[in-house]
Design a protein around this motif. Structure first.
Motif: not given
Lengths: 339, 339, 339, 339
Positions: C14-22
């Motif tokens: 979840v962290n990796k994905l949200t960082k990527n999207i942000k």
């Protein structure tokens, strides 16, 4: 019936097959092509089981020349059938029959209110569901017997014959006793053959909805099931078929209306509400249905669609229905009909 | 459940809707995008009728986060279900269950002969139709009660549990009294909800065939109908779906086997005979079914397919069946199974 | 865009994905349900590749909130587009555009004769095929360049703009030089993206037929391909989709007309000739198309259909066409249009 | 060819039609049934345009006895065709051809890394897309010419022939010059007849994917287009068809593999990656494809699927591919094949 044999079919097989067929009273014309042999069967081919013939390893194809249905076929009954619903209402003649009402019967007030509104707008019949086929066992399944009573009462008050769906043959007595005018077989039960036979034993008008993936031939064969039991009062209802397109709930197949009227003498009505699942599409497709020759339309009308217990998304309001009736009244004469 | 609202949805509607939802004990996360607003519902959303929400004019889309089925879902029952048929036979475990027999029961000799042959070849269950759903009212409809007796007798003699189709709930007593081991719901009755509820009230194993145009979700919802009545002994059967391709009778959808096993704990068997309608395709597709993980196969075997009263075109002979069993016995261990 | 994560998705993912999207300039609203987590992306989500996100093992579903097309979307262009064909002809306004002519151009006499007849009956445009997509390499493939000349000459003589199909981008120069007024992309080339880009570089009106199994969204995405190159003169044409029903060549999907006009500002015409393949269905479905709001119709008319080199089965005669125009002239005002 | 006439067809029409047909060198067998007349045409019926005959108002049905394709038909070439790819690789014999590689070529490192891994695991050919057909004009369209170079270089280094898709005939020179070993025609271009003719003029092996809604007959007719130009090196590829089921991207039709091998001598490979769009389904369906007789499989393999620029959702990792190859090596001998 035509039987096309594969290349290199041994002579003994041809002899055995032709002998077998002739023993059933048929004549055979044999036509030998460059590579394949074709048998043309002349006579009453209904004594031949097509699937069985198709099963022989040497048989390439079996092609029907005659339609597999008889009572439903226009060949056997060239004039349009007109189904008498009672109360001066008919389906199949010059007059277009408009059936309207809520998806589900909810309360006496609701069904009587809608009945009054649609009667004022010129509808010929009141529809409403008491027994509801729902995809989920956890969804509202209809008010059942109590709903049936409310519907019949509302119909009487508004002087409209009523049409409602039966889901199981064991409810037939109640439908008959309560005085349901038209019994609907839903799309999911179009090939529930035991139910078809049961309603075929009555003489009530039957509204037979097309199955979600039923071919036109299968649909007419289901009508034939009812008619073979002696009940010729069948009204067909196109309500959309399942295709790859998911934007609409189903895909309304108006060419099927033309096809069925070409092949059969039975009347066909169109249900644009279930076909699309979208309220804003209903009126325009109802007009299209009448423009292309449908004998009637079936429309979901709800006095409070946003709070309907079922299918609110596709219900129109009484006001929208009244406006639609106005358009249809202008449109019908252009295609030689009236409302 | 996620509700996506259309652009320019008035504030009052959003308030009314959220109030309504909260009154049912749910929480709502609101996310406002550039043009659209998204409501995320948290809690037990089974109290919300998705179709009703979809019905509001301001609602653009409703997306389910949770599956609509519970008892059938793997989330609620992570381990594979193993259905006990009796007589030492199970469906759903390591052992692949092979069901075989004729489309229609015709004579005691026929059904007993086939039973003996398939038992010798290693089949686990005997299938045979006594009540036959046929497209035409003029086709052979099965030997009915008499056929049922013949099947049960043949099963006992060959020491094989039997599976056969029910078409109407009023025959359930006879099925139970006669000792049918597995009751089959045919493709055309997959959404005959009254029949589903009726068999759900028994505790017999039910073989639920996929409808001709049923989505995987609808199929599992029909399983849910049976399970909601308390009968968890459901075996699913993929038998081909209707597509635009007409060369085969239906299109066998083997990816559905994988999908269903992913989403549900129920066992899945494959019927390549009805899927293709072509005898020469049956063995190869049976191998494919086992190779991709099916829990069983159901095969039409007839001692004299060319003279079968029904579906001869797709029946294989006992010899062909024995050869197929040989191949499957080699193939199963490669995919971690046994026969 | 909404991303639904599977149960038990690890926090690190979840962290990796949200960082990527942000990192792509988007904001994220996180909503944690009982078992699943939902991410709501706010901002310009066109920078996110939906398929890539769908690829992550922990992602359950990705749901689009915004449509994937922009230039074709009614959100970005609320008014109906009116395409100017030249010669005083437009498609998309109050006036319904009727395009008619033979499937194939055969001789100067044939095309000029038909042109004269349909002009007299009130058609707005002349159609005719010079390059013919045929299923068989052994069927007549059209008169090609010579046919194009005959069509343009016939159009000039009858004072009708012409519409004809292009099959390959290397013929674009000839189409432009010869003065074709509307370039048609056939159903089989609806996703021939190189051809779409090529016609997108011109400023000619393009008639984009719906592919045989194209969803409404895919159809609009193909329009977007043309518009993305700068050519906004796109006319959509519904011509039937492929379904399981084989009685008609295709299934005319009139609800798609409503759907497309709802989602897009582009005009939509309907071709009932190819949709049905049956001459006797054409007029009734043309009326239905106009009744439900189509912006035009495209009809095959042949002076000698029984000897047509192509698609004679679905061509109507000039007399039938004249009669149809009479009906449409009465029908159009009822739905607020004119011919 | 068989022509079934409607009831009450006038004698003059029958005379005119039979005269017309005989003038083309054919013989006619006439068979008169109770209500309909059947004409059996004997001789080379390829001179008759079926659609034209179907167009006559008195004609009820036209049934083909011979297949419409010749060069692709097993009747004209009973032995299985074996296509020689070069480098010791063939498709169509006992050995199953495994093609693997990423959806899109992204960098030299990526494609060379994957090539090395799949070669080590026993793949026969390297696949990779340089020109990508994408539904959206805003999605990544491939590295084009630069990608083609990377692919060919990677193939040479790993000693694997390469297969890649062509989208437009004007790129054919580059494909030939660069040394592409197998040219792929994608599903969306299966009926881009100009492209089929163009690749038919080369002698390169062509991998012809089945269109999303192409019937088996249409697919073989597209092969016939290529073969009619002289190029008999055609490999067919089943990659799923579009149906009502949306859980999988498409529905893999394994019965089509059997059907095509029955009707044609051309080899057939199966692409389970595009058929399902789901990584976890790929290996099981690859096994099913081999179990039912496919001549090869085509698998998307990516070294970092979660970051793939295209179709990551359906790509498996090199490790998963190596495991799959192990299973296939055990499975192939059971069905008389080897890898």
């Amino acid at each position: 019936m035509i039987i096309i044999l594969k290349e290199n079919t041994p002579k003994e097989f041809v002899n055995k097959l032709t002998k077998n067929i002739k023993s059933k009273g048929l004549q055979i014309d044999i036509s030998k092509g460059a590579r394949k042999t074709v048998l043309g069967l002349v006579g009453d081919t209904s004594v031949i089981d097509r699937e069985q013939v198709q099963g022989y390893d040497y048989v390439d194809k079996v092609v029907r020349v005659e339609e597999p249905y008889k009572r439903a076929s226009r060949s056997f009954h060239p004039q349009d059938s007109i189904i008498d619903i009672g109360g001066g209402v008919t389906v199949g003649g010059k007059k277009i029959a408009v059936m309207a009402g809520p998806c589900s019967i909810e309360t006496p007030d609701q069904i009587e209110g809608v009945a009054k509104d649609i009667a004022a707008a010129g509808a010929a019949m009141l529809r409403g569901g008491a027994f509801k086929p729902r995809t989920s066992p956890y969804s509202f399944q209809g008010l059942r017997d109590k709903g049936l009573d409310m519907l019949v009462t509302a119909g009487k008050k508004a002087k409209l014959p009523v049409v409602t769906e039966i889901m199981s043959a064991d409810k037939l007595d109640v439908f008959l006793k309560d005085g349901v005018d038209v019994i609907q077989i839903g799309a999911r039960n179009m090939q529930n053959f035991d139910l078809l036979k049961a309603v075929g034993k009555t003489r009530k008008p039957i509204l037979l909805k097309r199955g979600l993936c039923a071919t036109i031939e299968e649909w007419l064969m289901s009508a034939e099931y009812i008619m073979a039991e002696g009940n010729h009062n069948v009204i067909l209802c196109e309500r959309g078929i399942r295709t790859f397109e998911t934007y609409t709930r189903n895909t309304l197949d108006l060419s099927a209306v033309l096809a069925v009227k070409h092949k059969s003498h039975l009347p066909v009505v169109v249900d644009p509400s279930h076909a699309t699942g979208k309220r804003w599409m209903v009126a325009d497709l109802a007009k299209a249905a009448v423009a292309c020759g449908a004998d009637g339309i079936m429309i979901e009308v709800h006095n409070d669609p946003d709070n309907a217990l079922c299918d609110g998304a596709q219900s129109i309001t009484p006001d929208m229905f009244t406006a639609l009736m106005g358009s249809l009244r202008q449109l019908a004469p252009i295609v030689g009909r009236e409302i």
